[in-house]
Motif scaffolding. Structure first.
Motif, PDB file in Angstrom:
ATOM      1  N   LEU A 133      15.639  23.869  13.285  1.00 22.84           N
ATOM      2  CA  LEU A 133      16.260  24.747  14.280  1.00 22.84           C
ATOM      3  C   LEU A 133      15.215  25.532  15.064  1.00 22.84           C
ATOM      4  CD1 LEU A 133      19.389  26.022  12.348  1.00 22.84           C
ATOM      5  CD2 LEU A 133      19.333  24.507  14.327  1.00 22.84           C
ATOM      6  N   THR A 134      14.111  25.856  14.410  1.00 20.49           N
ATOM      7  CA  THR A 134      13.012  26.507  15.128  1.00 20.49           C
ATOM      8  C   THR A 134      12.479  25.583  16.214  1.00 20.49           C
ATOM      9  OG1 THR A 134      12.392  27.707  13.135  1.00 20.49           O
ATOM     10  CG2 THR A 134      10.745  27.593  14.862  1.00 20.49           C
ATOM     11  N   GLY A 135      12.310  24.307  15.881  1.00 23.02           N
ATOM     12  CA  GLY A 135      11.850  23.339  16.870  1.00 23.02           C
ATOM     13  C   GLY A 135      12.844  23.150  17.996  1.00 23.02           C
ATOM     14  N   LEU A 136      14.133  23.079  17.658  1.00 28.79           N
ATOM     15  CA  LEU A 136      15.153  22.938  18.706  1.00 28.79           C
ATOM     16  C   LEU A 136      15.197  24.159  19.618  1.00 28.79           C
ATOM     17  CD1 LEU A 136      18.175  21.314  16.843  1.00 28.79           C
ATOM     18  CD2 LEU A 136      16.789  20.329  18.669  1.00 28.79           C
ATOM     19  N   GLN A 137      15.077  25.321  19.012  1.00 30.46           N
ATOM     20  CA  GLN A 137      15.095  26.545  19.812  1.00 30.46           C
ATOM     21  C   GLN A 137      13.874  26.624  20.721  1.00 30.46           C
ATOM     22  OE1 GLN A 137      14.631  30.238  17.635  1.00 30.46           O
ATOM     23  NE2 GLN A 137      16.270  31.169  18.842  1.00 30.46           N
ATOM     24  N   THR A 138      12.754  26.137  20.247  1.00 31.72           N
ATOM     25  CA  THR A 138      11.527  26.184  21.036  1.00 31.72           C
ATOM     26  C   THR A 138      11.570  25.189  22.193  1.00 31.72           C
ATOM     27  OG1 THR A 138      10.384  26.802  19.017  1.00 31.72           O
ATOM     28  CG2 THR A 138       9.015  26.152  20.837  1.00 31.72           C
ATOM     29  N   LEU A 139      12.377  24.139  22.067  1.00 33.76           N
ATOM     30  CA  LEU A 139      12.497  23.163  23.153  1.00 33.76           C
ATOM     31  C   LEU A 139      13.089  23.783  24.423  1.00 33.76           C
ATOM     32  CD1 LEU A 139      13.689  19.926  21.359  1.00 33.76           C
ATOM     33  CD2 LEU A 139      11.559  20.256  22.597  1.00 33.76           C
ATOM     34  N   MET A 140      13.755  24.913  24.290  1.00 36.44           N
ATOM     35  CA  MET A 140      14.364  25.553  25.457  1.00 36.44           C
ATOM     36  C   MET A 140      13.328  26.197  26.379  1.00 36.44           C
ATOM     37  SD  MET A 140      17.872  27.245  24.050  1.00 36.44           S
ATOM     38  CE  MET A 140      17.155  28.192  22.727  1.00 36.44           C
ATOM     39  N   PHE A 141      12.132  26.400  25.884  1.00 36.75           N
ATOM     40  CA  PHE A 141      11.085  27.051  26.669  1.00 36.75           C
ATOM     41  C   PHE A 141      10.191  26.012  27.328  1.00 36.75           C
ATOM     42  CE2 PHE A 141      12.181  30.037  23.320  1.00 36.75           C
ATOM     43  CZ  PHE A 141      12.471  31.158  24.078  1.00 36.75           C
ATOM     44  N   THR A 142       9.707  26.327  28.507  1.00 33.52           N
ATOM     45  CA  THR A 142       8.772  25.450  29.201  1.00 33.52           C
ATOM     46  C   THR A 142       7.359  25.835  28.779  1.00 33.52           C
ATOM     47  OG1 THR A 142      10.266  25.315  31.075  1.00 33.52           O
ATOM     48  CG2 THR A 142       7.976  24.671  31.447  1.00 33.52           C
ATOM     49  N   MET A 143       6.666  24.873  28.220  1.00 32.69           N
ATOM     50  CA  MET A 143       5.293  25.117  27.782  1.00 32.69           C
ATOM     51  C   MET A 143       4.412  24.028  28.359  1.00 32.69           C
ATOM     52  SD  MET A 143       5.855  26.189  23.806  1.00 32.69           S
ATOM     53  CE  MET A 143       7.066  24.950  23.410  1.00 32.69           C
ATOM     54  N   ARG A 144       3.185  24.391  28.620  1.00 26.96           N
ATOM     55  CA  ARG A 144       2.228  23.447  29.174  1.00 26.96           C
ATOM     56  C   ARG A 144       1.024  23.328  28.233  1.00 26.96           C
ATOM     57  NH1 ARG A 144       5.074  24.246  33.404  1.00 26.96           N
ATOM     58  NH2 ARG A 144       4.836  24.867  35.465  1.00 26.96           N
ATOM     59  N   GLY A 145       0.402  22.182  28.296  1.00 31.03           N
ATOM     60  CA  GLY A 145      -0.788  21.965  27.482  1.00 31.03           C
ATOM     61  C   GLY A 145      -0.429  21.403  26.118  1.00 31.03           C
ATOM     62  N   PRO A 146      -1.384  21.446  25.207  1.00 27.31           N
ATOM     63  CA  PRO A 146      -1.153  20.865  23.882  1.00 27.31           C
ATOM     64  C   PRO A 146      -0.082  21.605  23.080  1.00 27.31           C
ATOM     65  CG  PRO A 146      -3.444  21.599  24.110  1.00 27.31           C
ATOM     66  CD  PRO A 146      -2.747  21.904  25.383  1.00 27.31           C
ATOM     67  N   ILE A 147       0.173  22.850  23.420  1.00 26.14           N
ATOM     68  CA  ILE A 147       1.181  23.611  22.691  1.00 26.14           C
ATOM     69  C   ILE A 147       2.595  23.065  22.948  1.00 26.14           C
ATOM     70  CG2 ILE A 147       1.662  25.383  24.407  1.00 26.14           C
ATOM     71  CD1 ILE A 147       1.527  27.413  22.109  1.00 26.14           C
ATOM     72  N   ALA A 148       2.756  22.274  23.984  1.00 25.72           N
ATOM     73  CA  ALA A 148       4.061  21.691  24.300  1.00 25.72           C
ATOM     74  C   ALA A 148       4.498  20.676  23.236  1.00 25.72           C
ATOM     75  CB  ALA A 148       4.023  21.037  25.672  1.00 25.72           C
ATOM     76  N   LEU A 149       3.585  20.225  22.412  1.00 29.84           N
ATOM     77  CA  LEU A 149       3.923  19.289  21.337  1.00 29.84           C
ATOM     78  C   LEU A 149       4.460  19.992  20.086  1.00 29.84           C
ATOM     79  CD1 LEU A 149       0.863  16.900  21.563  1.00 29.84           C
ATOM     80  CD2 LEU A 149       3.164  16.509  22.429  1.00 29.84           C
ATOM     81  N   ALA A 150       4.354  21.303  20.043  1.00 28.68           N
ATOM     82  CA  ALA A 150       4.748  22.057  18.856  1.00 28.68           C
ATOM     83  C   ALA A 150       6.210  21.850  18.467  1.00 28.68           C
ATOM     84  CB  ALA A 150       4.446  23.537  19.047  1.00 28.68           C
ATOM     85  N   PRO A 151       7.172  21.901  19.400  1.00 28.06           N
ATOM     86  CA  PRO A 151       8.562  21.693  18.962  1.00 28.06           C
ATOM     87  C   PRO A 151       8.788  20.309  18.355  1.00 28.06           C
ATOM     88  CG  PRO A 151       8.496  22.480  21.229  1.00 28.06           C
ATOM     89  CD  PRO A 151       7.097  22.235  20.803  1.00 28.06           C
ATOM     90  N   TYR A 152       8.125  19.312  18.887  1.00 25.12           N
ATOM     91  CA  TYR A 152       8.272  17.961  18.350  1.00 25.12           C
ATOM     92  C   TYR A 152       7.627  17.839  16.975  1.00 25.12           C
ATOM     93  CZ  TYR A 152       9.593  17.226  23.168  1.00 25.12           C
ATOM     94  OH  TYR A 152      10.207  17.332  24.385  1.00 25.12           O
ATOM     95  N   ALA A 153       6.521  18.547  16.785  1.00 27.14           N
ATOM     96  CA  ALA A 153       5.882  18.559  15.468  1.00 27.14           C
ATOM     97  C   ALA A 153       6.784  19.248  14.446  1.00 27.14           C
ATOM     98  CB  ALA A 153       4.528  19.262  15.545  1.00 27.14           C
ATOM     99  N   LEU A 154       7.399  20.360  14.848  1.00 28.55           N
ATOM    100  CA  LEU A 154       8.306  21.060  13.945  1.00 28.55           C
ATOM    101  C   LEU A 154       9.498  20.167  13.570  1.00 28.55           C
ATOM    102  CD1 LEU A 154       8.301  24.590  15.613  1.00 28.55           C
ATOM    103  CD2 LEU A 154       7.448  24.041  13.337  1.00 28.55           C
ATOM    104  N   LEU A 155      10.055  19.485  14.553  1.00 34.71           N
ATOM    105  CA  LEU A 155      11.180  18.593  14.281  1.00 34.71           C
ATOM    106  C   LEU A 155      10.752  17.408  13.408  1.00 34.71           C
ATOM    107  CD1 LEU A 155      12.958  18.547  17.742  1.00 34.71           C
ATOM    108  CD2 LEU A 155      13.866  19.441  15.603  1.00 34.71           C
ATOM    109  N   GLY A 156       9.583  16.862  13.688  1.00 34.95           N
ATOM    110  CA  GLY A 156       9.098  15.721  12.914  1.00 34.95           C
ATOM    111  C   GLY A 156       8.816  16.053  11.464  1.00 34.95           C
TER     112      GLY A 156
END
Length: 157
Positions: free
Chosen positions: A43-66
């Motif tokens: 749920l943390t990863g899903l919630q983070t997907l709502m934000f627009t992020m640029r750079g390598p930090i944009a992979l964080a929600p997918y890492a959390l979900l994975g």
């Protein structure tokens, strides 16, 4: 001793093995804690997907979900008292704790506050403790199922 035997009767060895193969309440709590931790981190990863992020930090929600989604399956398997799942949960919950803790530090460093992000490391540590505690009963239940299978009685549980 078989807790399911009729009062005043002597249980057989096979009945005792069947009783030993049933998951204990501690094992069930361990499985629930592992699945809950996976759910909170997911749920943390899903919630983070709502934000627009640029750079390598944009992979964080997918890492959390994975990292989180396999714990839903592992929680069910620990709930069923599988020794391999308890061992995998120990390693997985350690990784889950590291990933969710790192994300909490990054999120707070970027002034992104989330209740799920605050609870995820705590839930992961609790799941790690329960995974360690549930390992012994899972191994005993798996060994009892293996002995029953060797005698020709596969319970299917």
């Amino acid at each position: 001793m078989n807790p399911y035997a009729a009062p005043g009767t002597v249980s057989t060895a096979m009945e005792d093995e069947v009783a030993a193969s049933v998951p204990t309440p501690l094992v069930r709590m361990s499985g629930a804690a592992i699945a809950l931790a996976g759910g909170v981190v997911g749920l943390t990863g899903l919630q983070t997907l709502m934000f627009t992020m640029r750079g390598p930090i944009a992979l964080a929600p997918y890492a959390l979900l994975g990292v989180a989604l396999p714990h839903l399956v592992l929680g069910v398997m620990v709930f069923r008292a599988r020794a391999w799942a308890a061992l995998a949960s120990i390693a997985g919950c350690f990784v889950l704790t590291l990933v969710s803790g790192l994300w909490l530090l990054v999120a707070i460093g970027h002034l992104l506050f989330s209740l799920y992000a605050l609870l995820a490391p705590v839930a992961s540590v609790v799941a790690l403790v329960f995974a360690f505690v549930g390992l012994g009963p899972c191994q005993r239940a798996s060994a009892a199922r293996a002995r029953l299978r060797a005698q020709g009685m596969d319970l299917g549980i």
